[in-house]
Design an enzyme around this catalytic site. Structure first.
Site, short mmCIF file in Angstrom:
data_model
loop_
_atom_site.label_atom_id
_atom_site.label_comp_id
_atom_site.label_asym_id
_atom_site.label_seq_id
_atom_site.Cartn_x
_atom_site.Cartn_y
_atom_site.Cartn_z
N ASN A 190 -10.60 -4.12 -0.24
CA ASN A 190 -10.61 -3.03 -1.24
C ASN A 190 -9.80 -3.40 -2.48
OD1 ASN A 190 -12.25 -0.95 -0.30
ND2 ASN A 190 -10.73 -0.32 1.20
N ARG A 214 0.84 -1.21 0.00
CA ARG A 214 0.00 0.00 0.00
C ARG A 214 0.88 1.26 0.00
NH1 ARG A 214 -4.75 1.83 4.32
NH2 ARG A 214 -4.96 3.94 3.53
N CYS A 255 -18.76 -1.96 2.35
CA CYS A 255 -17.89 -0.83 2.66
C CYS A 255 -18.48 -0.09 3.86
CB CYS A 255 -17.85 0.10 1.45
SG CYS A 255 -16.82 1.56 1.70
N TYR A 270 -14.92 10.23 -0.49
CA TYR A 270 -13.96 9.96 -1.57
C TYR A 270 -14.15 10.88 -2.78
CZ TYR A 270 -12.19 5.93 0.94
OH TYR A 270 -11.59 5.13 1.88
N HIS A 329 -16.96 3.78 -3.13
CA HIS A 329 -16.14 4.99 -3.02
C HIS A 329 -16.49 6.02 -4.11
CE1 HIS A 329 -12.83 2.98 -0.36
NE2 HIS A 329 -14.04 2.90 0.15
#
Length: 441
Positions: free
Chosen positions: A150, A96, A172, A256, A202
């Protein structure tokens, strides 16, 4: 004697797991779980032991007959499971950090689920989730797959298109976070709030907001323009919306959307943060270190409040509420990722969408919203095209398809920059992208 309920959690060594345990404990009266299998990989073994022992203490403190099993054997965990939950991270937080840091060098947003970072998380994750689906077909063909990994929308899209599993729901915590945030803004109980959600993971909008069945959208839209409003999600700071823009948009954006409507602000802030305190992944690594030290404490038998800083607030509420509603055929309304089936007119029938659904024993039944409002329709369609092409790239390992996906993403400024980022990130993630390198060689 009837077989007890079995849940397998893949990525069981996650710092989020105590959230899930708390959810199962709270709702045991509705969902009498007898076996919870927490499964992880060799690299996650130490975390699995620590978080698994905390899970056992939590169950013991609650006085419930839930057997918690810790294993590195995914097949044993999946065998005859009733529900499979997925919350894993291929390449762990190190991957990440690369997703976040590399794009910033090119002045492009580095983020876990949006832009180049979202693409690469999808490329690493989708082959693994499809392997899990194959094993489920063999070992627990009747089980529901509840995916929290995700990018949840892209992963759900891939499962629907490239596996034989149709009992899949993507989940989510953003919609429930928005509900909770609005309940707080209005100073009412969460149970009195309902938001009509529609869009993608998102990339979801609140089309209307109700308190006790009466629309309060206009009031909420005004409150959202207040400079004191700091956003709904801990890990995405709110920078305030221009009141005139929000009034013209006339639907609730999710946190988002900051990345799409305030791209430069967010990129500049991310570059500044990366220099000062590290990327979000590096911050989370420090947070996790603290959390796992807490989890080791043999006197700890509850979910520690510090877990909220991790960004997964309300995960247990969302995940276990969904599982309980499927099991009990509740017919209540929840926002989830599922096959569109015509609910949103401007998205293909067979694609994954995030939309308010009635939850039944046969899974989510999407509530029809028709065409999305014109101001948001194009952006949602563009991101859906990105998700579909990204999922295809993950399955085929085709370089050109990956480049196409990244270039059509609205957060990427040009094909040339897309190619430079793609090349550097492919090299950085080589270990976790065997399909691309098999094809290249």
């Amino acid at each position: 004697m009837a077989k007890g309920l079995k849940v397998a959690t893949i990525g069981g060594g996650s710092s989020y797991t105590p959230e899930l345990i708390e959810g199962f404990i709270k709702r045991y009266h509705e969902f009498p779980l007898s076996e919870l299998w927490l499964v992880d990989i060799e690299e996650g073994k130490e975390k699995l032991e620590i978080v698994g022992n905390l899970a056992k203490r939590m169950v013991q403190k609650a006085g419930l007959p839930i057997n918690v099993h810790l294993t590195l054997d995914r097949r044993a965990a999946l065998k005859e499971a009733d529900f499979v939950t997925t919350q894993f991270r291929v390449g762990l937080l190190e991957a990440r950090a690369k997703d976040e840091r590399i794009p910033l060098k090119y002045g492009v947003l580095g983020q876990e689920t949006n832009g180049p970072g979202g693409l690469f998380k999808g490329l690493r994750t989708i082959p693994v989730i499809l392997d899990i689906c194959e094993e489920m077909e063999e070992l627990c063909p009747e089980a529901w797959l509840i995916n929290f990994t995700n990018p949840a929308g892209m992963v759900t899209e891939a499962v629907l298109r490239y596996s034989n599993i149709d009992k899949v729901v993507g989940l989510c915590n953003v919609p429930i976070g928005m509900e909770m945030g609005i309940a707080k803004l209005l100073n009412v109980e969460h149970s009195r709030i309902r938001i009509d959600f529609a869009g993608l993971n998102h990339m979801v909008y609140g089309l209307d907001v109700f308190v006790d069945g009466v629309s309060v959208k206009d009031k909420v839209m005004n409150l959202l323009t207040d400079p004191k409003h700091t956003g709904f999600v801990k890990n995405i700071p709110g920078y305030g919306w221009e009141p005139e823009f929000l009034q013209a948009l006339d639907v609730l954006p999710c946190p988002y959307h900051m990345y799409y409507y305030k791209t430069k602000t967010m990129v500049d802030k991310d570059i500044e943060n990366a220099e000062k305190e590290g990327t979000r992944a590096e911050v989370v690594q420090r947070l996790e270190k603290e959390l796992f030290e807490l989890y080791k404490d043999e006197n700890l038998a509850i979910k520690p409040p510090q877990l909220e800083k991790r960004g997964g607030a309300y995960y247990s509420d969302a995940a276990v509420r969904l599982i309980t509603s499927i099991y009990n055929d509740k017919g209540d309304i929840q926002p989830v990722n599922t096959m569109n089936r015509g609910a949103i007119a401007s998205i293909p029938y067979e694609s994954a969408v995030e939309v308010s659904c009635m939850i039944t024993k046969d899974g989510p039944r999407p509530i029809t919203v028709g065409a999305l409002p014109v101001p948001v329709r194009g952006l949602v369609q563009q991101i859906k095209s990105f998700e579909r092409i990204a999922a295809e790239a993950a399955v085929t390992g085709d370089y050109n398809t990956a480049l196409l996906a990244l270039t059509i993403n609205p957060l990427t400024p040009s094909d040339k920059i897309a190619k430079a980022i793609l090349d550097e990130m492919l090299e950085a993630h080589k270990e976790h992208l065997p399909k691309f390198f098999t094809v290249l060689n």
